[in-house]
Design a protein around this motif. Structure first.
Motif, PDB file in Angstrom:
ATOM      1  N   GLY A 184      -0.775  35.165 -30.123  1.00 32.44           N
ATOM      2  CA  GLY A 184      -1.637  35.934 -29.492  1.00 32.44           C
ATOM      3  C   GLY A 184      -2.143  37.689 -29.697  1.00 32.44           C
ATOM      4  O   GLY A 184      -3.059  38.232 -28.281  1.00 32.44           O
ATOM      5  N   GLU A 185      -1.736  38.090 -30.658  1.00 26.93           N
ATOM      6  CA  GLU A 185      -2.498  39.411 -30.780  1.00 26.93           C
ATOM      7  C   GLU A 185      -3.814  39.252 -31.313  1.00 26.93           C
ATOM      8  O   GLU A 185      -4.377  40.201 -31.878  1.00 26.93           O
ATOM      9  CB  GLU A 185      -1.254  40.208 -31.683  1.00 26.93           C
ATOM     10  N   VAL A 189      -8.027  35.769 -29.213  1.00 23.89           N
ATOM     11  CA  VAL A 189      -7.015  34.774 -28.503  1.00 23.89           C
ATOM     12  C   VAL A 189      -6.511  35.047 -27.205  1.00 23.89           C
ATOM     13  O   VAL A 189      -6.216  36.099 -27.244  1.00 23.89           O
ATOM     14  CB  VAL A 189      -6.460  34.907 -29.032  1.00 23.89           C
ATOM     15  N   GLY A 190      -7.129  34.769 -26.115  1.00 18.57           N
ATOM     16  CA  GLY A 190      -7.172  34.878 -24.640  1.00 18.57           C
ATOM     17  C   GLY A 190      -5.254  34.017 -24.437  1.00 18.57           C
ATOM     18  O   GLY A 190      -5.322  33.344 -24.925  1.00 18.57           O
ATOM     19  N   HIS A 191      -5.223  34.283 -22.997  1.00 17.76           N
ATOM     20  CA  HIS A 191      -4.277  33.839 -22.822  1.00 17.76           C
ATOM     21  C   HIS A 191      -3.991  32.373 -22.724  1.00 17.76           C
ATOM     22  O   HIS A 191      -3.378  30.809 -23.026  1.00 17.76           O
ATOM     23  CB  HIS A 191      -3.867  33.796 -21.229  1.00 17.76           C
ATOM     24  N   ARG A 192      -5.272  31.527 -22.660  1.00 17.04           N
ATOM     25  CA  ARG A 192      -5.307  30.142 -22.311  1.00 17.04           C
ATOM     26  C   ARG A 192      -5.797  29.137 -23.714  1.00 17.04           C
ATOM     27  O   ARG A 192      -4.408  28.911 -24.536  1.00 17.04           O
ATOM     28  CB  ARG A 192      -6.381  29.509 -21.686  1.00 17.04           C
ATOM     29  N   GLU A 194      -4.427  31.323 -26.279  1.00 18.58           N
ATOM     30  CA  GLU A 194      -2.469  31.108 -26.301  1.00 18.58           C
ATOM     31  C   GLU A 194      -1.803  30.131 -26.594  1.00 18.58           C
ATOM     32  O   GLU A 194      -0.807  29.271 -27.281  1.00 18.58           O
ATOM     33  CB  GLU A 194      -2.150  32.415 -26.454  1.00 18.58           C
ATOM     34  N   GLN A 195      -2.119  29.317 -25.063  1.00 11.34           N
ATOM     35  CA  GLN A 195      -1.129  28.526 -25.057  1.00 11.34           C
ATOM     36  C   GLN A 195      -1.266  27.280 -25.337  1.00 11.34           C
ATOM     37  O   GLN A 195      -0.446  26.871 -25.405  1.00 11.34           O
ATOM     38  CB  GLN A 195      -0.773  28.256 -23.015  1.00 11.34           C
ATOM     39  N   LEU A 198      -0.013  27.881 -29.083  1.00 12.54           N
ATOM     40  CA  LEU A 198       1.532  27.794 -29.419  1.00 12.54           C
ATOM     41  C   LEU A 198       2.009  26.313 -29.565  1.00 12.54           C
ATOM     42  O   LEU A 198       3.337  25.601 -29.621  1.00 12.54           O
ATOM     43  CB  LEU A 198       2.105  28.225 -27.985  1.00 12.54           C
ATOM     44  N   ARG A 203       2.508  30.141 -33.489  1.00 14.15           N
ATOM     45  CA  ARG A 203       4.010  30.523 -32.907  1.00 14.15           C
ATOM     46  C   ARG A 203       3.072  32.177 -33.861  1.00 14.15           C
ATOM     47  O   ARG A 203       2.941  33.226 -33.193  1.00 14.15           O
ATOM     48  CB  ARG A 203       4.795  30.742 -33.212  1.00 14.15           C
ATOM     49  N   HIS A 302      -4.311  32.879 -13.345  1.00 14.68           N
ATOM     50  CA  HIS A 302      -4.974  32.208 -14.807  1.00 14.68           C
ATOM     51  C   HIS A 302      -5.971  31.319 -14.070  1.00 14.68           C
ATOM     52  O   HIS A 302      -6.183  30.621 -15.143  1.00 14.68           O
ATOM     53  CB  HIS A 302      -4.349  32.961 -15.672  1.00 14.68           C
TER      54      HIS A 302
END
Length: 408
Positions: A184-185, A189-192, A194-195, A198, A203, A302
């Motif tokens: 995520g860093e 790479v945004g929240h979605r 990142e999911q 993952l 990771r 989100h």
């Protein structure tokens, strides 16, 4: 020869500007926030002293004051911050002609041609830090890299967290420093996303850097390949001083003071956004053929959507843009509360030439728009407006004297 790129970031920019102008606050925790009676009463910036108490950007002001009740609260002065940002740009141009503003508090500079004046990139960065501090009173953090993406991540992940405020990220230390970080860093790479990553077992940044590029390209096309390149520190984009010289789109975004769930209320906002976009397009002498609508729901979920439509003609009239925006919204809205909305006009072309339409009453629209624009310029945006802006849902008058939704 590898290029020497800096990403220069102004530390807690708004708060630092306030402390520079008010030395009496130097040793006190300071928060810059909007009107606490509205949703705009959120933390826009918190100085390092306030952050030590756990205050974070974008949290409600009331919550921040529970953590740091003795903090000094300053209302934002957006025009002043813009002026300081311009001063920083002018200063950087004394070091190199390759300066690209990235945001109000971040700027990319290509220092490759200036390296022979200094012992090392670190010495250059330290000199820039001193010059900015002397000129503005604001501390700069600097990321150094062979390209823009590594310079950006060097600043964000390391330069902002060490005492010197400077860090160099390059091919010799990327595996040791960058790759162990959570996925995520990674820049881009945004929240979605990142999911999604993952869910694929990716990771850490190292996992993505060593993931088969073919599978990423198959899943996300060019975007998948771009993420893989970013993880490996590959970026060929140059520092471009003229990036913002050519207008590519004209838009306006609004964060609402409360959740809007009634379509009549939301249409008032879409109309006001459309009229503002049209006014800006006319002021810059553009017309556009593509209208886009972006809607966001409750922040924690989100949720939201982004849609666009291509018009059969180029326009800079508010009602043309509104009708397209309303259609997009009506077709896509899932009836969930709306927290923010944006309308954008793109595929721009000079306003001087356009396709004639026997039934569009273009000359009448031009005369009406010219008269309205003249009133706006002389008396302000609240001197004349459409009837729906009299409804309680309207944000026209509340935002009329603000820049970007914040006080000047």
């Amino acid at each position: 020869m590898e290029r020497i790129i800096f990403l220069i970031d102004m530390q807690t920019f708004y708060a630092s500007c306030e402390k520079a102008d008010h030395p009496e606050f130097r040793d006190k925790p300071l928060i810059v926030a909007g009107d606490p009676k509205r949703r705009s009463g959120i933390v826009l910036a918190a100085c390092p002293l306030a952050r030590e108490f756990g205050v974070t950007t974008a949290e409600p002001l009331g919550q921040a004051l529970k953590k740091c009740p003795h903090a000094v609260i300053r209302r934002p002065r957006m025009q002043h911050y813009i002026d300081v940002s311009v001063r920083v740009t002018r200063l950087l141009k004394q070091f190199t002609d390759l300066v690209e503003p990235y945001s109000i508090d971040e700027q990319f500079v290509d220092m490759t041609g200036s390296l022979h004046f200094y012992k090392s990139p670190l010495a250059m960065a330290e000199q820039i830090q001193r010059s900015i501090a002397k000129e503005t009173g604001v501390r700069a953090r600097i990321g150094i890299g062979p390209n823009k993406v590594l310079a950006k991540m060097a600043c964000d992940h390391f330069g902002k967290h060490n005492k010197a405020g400077i860090f160099e990220l390059n091919r010799s230390n990327i595996e040791h420093c960058l790759w162990p970080l959570p996925i995520g860093e990674l820049f881009g790479v945004g929240h979605r996303m990142e999911q999604h990553l993952l869910g694929m077992g990716i990771r850490r940044i190292s996992h993505l850097a060593n993931f088969p590029i073919g599978l990423l390209r198959k899943k996300w096309g060019v975007n998948g390949e771009l993420l893989w390149m970013t993880a490996r520190g590959i970026d060929t984009s140059p520092v471009s001083p003229g990036t913002f010289g050519e207008q590519k789109e004209i838009g306006h975004h609004m964060t609402l003071p409360y959740d809007y769930a009634n379509i009549k209320d939301i249409r008032v906002i879409l109309l006001e956004l459309s009229e503002e976009v049209a006014y800006r397009a006319r002021a810059r002498k553009y017309r556009g053929r593509v209208v886009s609508v972006a809607v966001s729901g409750v922040f924690e979920r989100h949720s939201g959507f982004h849609r666009q439509i291509r018009l059969p003609f180029a326009t800079h009239f508010g009602m043309d843009i509104y009708r397209a925006a309303d259609r997009l919204f009506t077709e896509s809205w899932d009836r969930q509360p709306v927290r923010g909305a944006a309308v954008t006009l793109s595929d721009l072309q000079p306003a001087g030439s356009y396709q004639l339409d026997l039934f569009a009453c273009l000359e009448k629209k031009e005369r009406l728009s010219a008269a309205v624009d003249a009133i706006y310029r002389k008396y302000g945006k609240t001197a004349i407006f459409r009837g729906p802006s009299l409804m309680p849902a309207s944000q026209l008058r509340a935002r009329a004297d603000k820049i970007g939704g914040h006080y000047k």
